[in-house]
Design an enzyme around this catalytic site. Structure first.
Site, PDB file in Angstrom:
ATOM      1  N   GLU A 128      87.708  31.992 -11.669  1.00  0.00           N
ATOM      2  CA  GLU A 128      87.863  32.066 -12.690  1.00  0.00           C
ATOM      3  C   GLU A 128      86.391  32.164 -13.255  1.00  0.00           C
ATOM      4  O   GLU A 128      85.305  31.579 -12.668  1.00  0.00           O
ATOM      5  CB  GLU A 128      88.492  30.660 -13.694  1.00  0.00           C
TER       6      GLU A 128
ATOM      7  N   GLU B  21      92.565  22.371 -10.873  1.00  0.00           N
ATOM      8  CA  GLU B  21      91.093  21.573 -11.520  1.00  0.00           C
ATOM      9  C   GLU B  21      91.851  19.711 -11.071  1.00  0.00           C
ATOM     10  O   GLU B  21      91.181  19.138 -12.697  1.00  0.00           O
ATOM     11  CB  GLU B  21      90.340  22.003 -13.019  1.00  0.00           C
TER      12      GLU B  21
HETATM   13  C1  GLA Z   1      89.551  25.570 -16.885  1.00  0.00           C
HETATM   14  C2  GLA Z   1      90.665  25.713 -16.855  1.00  0.00           C
HETATM   15  C3  GLA Z   1      91.510  26.821 -17.706  1.00  0.00           C
HETATM   16  C4  GLA Z   1      90.835  26.552 -18.622  1.00  0.00           C
HETATM   17  C5  GLA Z   1      89.687  27.409 -18.688  1.00  0.00           C
HETATM   18  C6  GLA Z   1      88.434  27.556 -19.819  1.00  0.00           C
HETATM   19  O1  GLA Z   1      88.306  26.306 -16.058  1.00  0.00           O
HETATM   20  O2  GLA Z   1      91.272  26.140 -15.414  1.00  0.00           O
HETATM   21  O3  GLA Z   1      92.544  26.623 -17.784  1.00  0.00           O
HETATM   22  O4  GLA Z   1      91.040  25.791 -19.167  1.00  0.00           O
HETATM   23  O5  GLA Z   1      88.981  26.150 -17.747  1.00  0.00           O
HETATM   24  O6  GLA Z   1      87.538  27.681 -19.751  1.00  0.00           O
END
Ligand code: GLA
Ligand code: ZN
Length: 675
Positions: free
Chosen positions: A309, A150
């Site tokens: 995710e 991210e």
């Molecule tokens: C983000 C991050 C993860 C985690 C999630 C939790 O997407 O990439 O490492 O922290 O949020 O929602």
């Protein structure tokens, strides 16, 4: 046709066994296998462990994790761990930490914390990626690389200032060009030398404390471009390091939908495939999530993406972290797939015990058992996905409508001081997207720099608030319409050039002839005010936010302002015949009823696939080799009856489905292969 990136639907997600003793790992292997998980995304935040001191690398724990996953037949998405720097590095080289918008240099802490222009960070980041690729690149189980995590944020340190000046020197020939581009005679801002230019934070040219306003918006927009490029360089540093040892495995990083900081169209060109993290809040409109999926497909020109995710149920960082209702996680997974996802992955596989994410949901919860609702729902979905095999993979989503999304416009529009603080870029794009979504009309999210030929695949291109018209854009749009295309734009369009300077000679500037209107003024409405517009057929719609005062120059008037203001009865929506095509100008923020009216008129003009469904029920189509798959997703907890368009077989239940009236259960999903 499409190359299929993966041999099966990856079903898994972030897994952090390094946070647990080894006995737990063995237990996990059993549980995850039972949940029909086939993939683990590992090594996302392990730099501290992999390089415990400046001189020493230690891969023993990662070796053991990889070995165990391989023995248990899991595929691996291998991350590079560079999204959080180790403490020793921050101590020895403070430059690796960021300087924030307030000008404060940070100490060790948090994550996503490295200065993208720190030579030390770049060197060690590359080196780590390279060592990982050497060690694990040839493993068949490693099916994808996940660089960092991210990317985002900003740094305003001295190293960034230096790199920014170099970036500017590449973009502008001379300091005189910079002064001209940024219109620096304003407030006596003339720069005499490059080293007088500083990052536009609170110590510099920012107005306010939240990066929402700037004395010289041209400077702030350039700084955002530069920051996006700087982090992209971090990505390509690592990508290239991996490629030296692993020539084939796809490389990605996880994006975040409409996230403001990074120009994802530019990023996607450097990525083998797009992956993204979907975290809607309990009240996020379904259309918004759909738009994010379509954008993540759009940034790579329609290619399928990875859902890297999503939470199996609960998040922890929203203000209100509601559970996903029984059946909802499955429906949301298929919503992603319907819009282009080829993988279904979670954050995370095992819930952590300590630290900030301990209450974030996971496949294996703190109860540490398979006897939970979330576990059962995960296992059932896993079974379904494995039964689907490869049938859904690689499917494209044909669309006849393109909506322009452009990060330069996002940045520039929101730096503009005036006319209305409630004007937000993504909100404006979403209003139009949602109007098509309500009719189940497929939409592609497209960049501003398509050529007229590329746009010709669309019957209609929509560019809400196309505030900044960059070089070549007006020409291509004009050519596209001349050749028979149709184009819609709105208030706050055609105002400035790529440097945020107004195009003189009447709004909407370079689009004036194409739209056939001159906009003389725009009124701003405070939130308590709204007006009414009246279409030619007497339909009315509420409008608010901004009201343009328009003089048609060849355009026909489709709607006027109703009573109440000094511009009552003047045009607000107009249509211009241009070459073989036409354009529509919408001079205000129409309420949904007004947008629906426009879309209905378009539906009767074009032969688009569209379906009327109750709110929250989607019908979408993915076309794969020689077959069309129709996805039905009920995003709501309510049953309904709908009119189903095609006869075929539902791949999930194996049952025949007839066209016509069909009852749909709460959170119901079907994937119907058209007969
Ligand atoms: C983000 C991050 C993860 C985690 C999630 C939790 O997407 O990439 O490492 O922290 O949020 O929602
Ligand atoms: Zn920096």
């Amino acid at each position: 046709m499409e190359t299929k990136q993966f041999k099966q639907i990856l079903f898994g997600g972030d897994y952090n066994p390094e946070q647990w003793p080894k006995e737990v790992w063995y237990h996990d292997m059993q549980l995850l296998t039972k949940a029909n998980i086939n993939e683990a995304t590992i090594n996302v935040f392990s730099w501290a462990q992999l390089q415990p001191t400046e001189e020493k690398y230690d891969f023993s724990t990662l070796d053991a994790i990889v070995k165990l996953l391989v023995e248990n037949n899991f595929q691996i998405v291998l991350a590079t761990s560079t999204a959080a720097v180790p403490a020793w590095m921050a101590k020895r080289y403070p430059e690796v930490e960021r300087t924030d918008f307030q000008g404060r240099h940070h100490r060790f802490g948090e994550r996503h914390n490295a200065c993208p222009n720190s030579p030390v960070f770049r060197m060690y980041g590359r080196r780590l990626a390279s060592k990982l690729a050497q060690r694990y690149g040839e493993l068949a189980n490693v099916v994808c690389w996940h660089v960092s995590n991210e990317y985002g944020g900003q740094c305003y340190c001295d190293n960034c200032a230096k790199a920014f000046r170099v970036w500017l020197q590449r973009r502008y020939n001379s300091i005189a060009d910079v002064n001209q581009a940024w219109n620096t005679n304003f407030w006596g801002h003339t720069f005499y030398d490059w080293d007088e230019i500083f990052p536009p934070n609170e110590l510099g040219d920012a107005i306010g404390s939240d990066n929402s306003n700037s004395t010289i918006a041209g400077l702030s927009i350039d700084y955002r471009r530069f920051m996006s490029d700087s982090m992209l360089q971090n990505y390509t540093d690592e990508r290239d390091a991996i490629r030296e040892f692993d020539p084939e495995t796809p490389i990605t990083t996880n994006l975040m939908g409409t996230f403001k900081d990074l120009d994802y169209f530019k990023w996607a060109r450097e990525m083998n495939l797009v992956s993204w993290d979907n975290y809607p809040a309990y009240n996020t409109p379904f259309s918004y999530t759909a738009m994010c999926h379509d954008l993540m497909r759009g940034v790579k020109n329609g290619a399928p993406f990875m859902l890297m995710e999503q939470t199996p149920s609960q998040q922890n960082w929203q203000p209100f972290n509601s559970l996903k209702r029984p059946g909802q996680m499955r429906a949301m997974s298929y919503q992603a797939m319907a819009h282009g996802a080829d993988t279904i992955q979670y954050f995370q596989l095992r819930q952590s015990r300590g630290a900030t994410e301990k209450f974030h949901g996971a496949v294996i919860s703190h109860a540490d058992t398979d006897n939970t609702r979330v576990f059962r729902e995960t296992a059932t979905l896993g079974q379904e996905l494995s039964a689907l095999g490869t049938e859904t993979l690689g499917g494209r989503t044909p669309a006849k409508v393109g909506i322009i999304f452009d990060w330069d416009n996002y940045w520039a529009l929101e730096y503009a001081s005036g006319p209305n603080v409630l004007l937000k870029y993504v909100d404006q794009i979403h209003r139009y997207y949602a109007a098509f979504y309500r009719q189940n009309i497929a939409v592609d999210m497209i960049p501003t720099d398509l050529s007229a030929e590329q746009m010709a695949q669309y019957d209609l291109v929509v560019a809400p608030v196309l505030y900044m018209v960059k070089p070549g854009v007006a020409e291509q749009l004009t050519q596209y319409v001349k050749n028979g295309g149709h184009f819609i734009t709105t208030f706050m369009s055609g105002l400035v050039d790529e440097h945020d300077n107004v195009d003189i000679g009447g709004y909407p500037g370079q689009l004036r002839e194409l739209m056939g209107v001159w906009v003389e003024e725009f009124d701003a409405l405070p939130p308590e005010k709204s007006y009414q517009v009246k279409f030619n057929d007497q339909t009315t719609s509420r409008c608010d936010l901004i009201c343009d005062i328009i003089h048609p120059e060849g355009a026909e008037v489709l709607a006027t302002y109703d009573k109440g203001e000094f511009y009552q009865d003047t045009p607000v929506v107009t249509k211009n015949k241009f070459g073989a095509g036409s354009t529509i100008y919408v001079g205000t923020q129409l309420a949904d009823e007004g947008l629906d009216h426009l879309v209905n008129a378009l539906i009767s003009e074009f032969d688009w696939e569209h379906y009327t469904t109750p709110a929250g029920i989607e019908i979408t189509r993915r076309v794969n080799d020689d077959q069309a798959l129709y996805y039905l997703v009920n995003n709501t907890n309510e049953p309904a009856t709908i009119d189903w368009p095609v006869a075929g077989v539902d791949l999930l239940s194996g049952q025949a489905v007839a066209a016509g009236e069909m009852s749909v259960a709460a959170f119901d999903v079907k994937i119907v292969r058209k007969r």
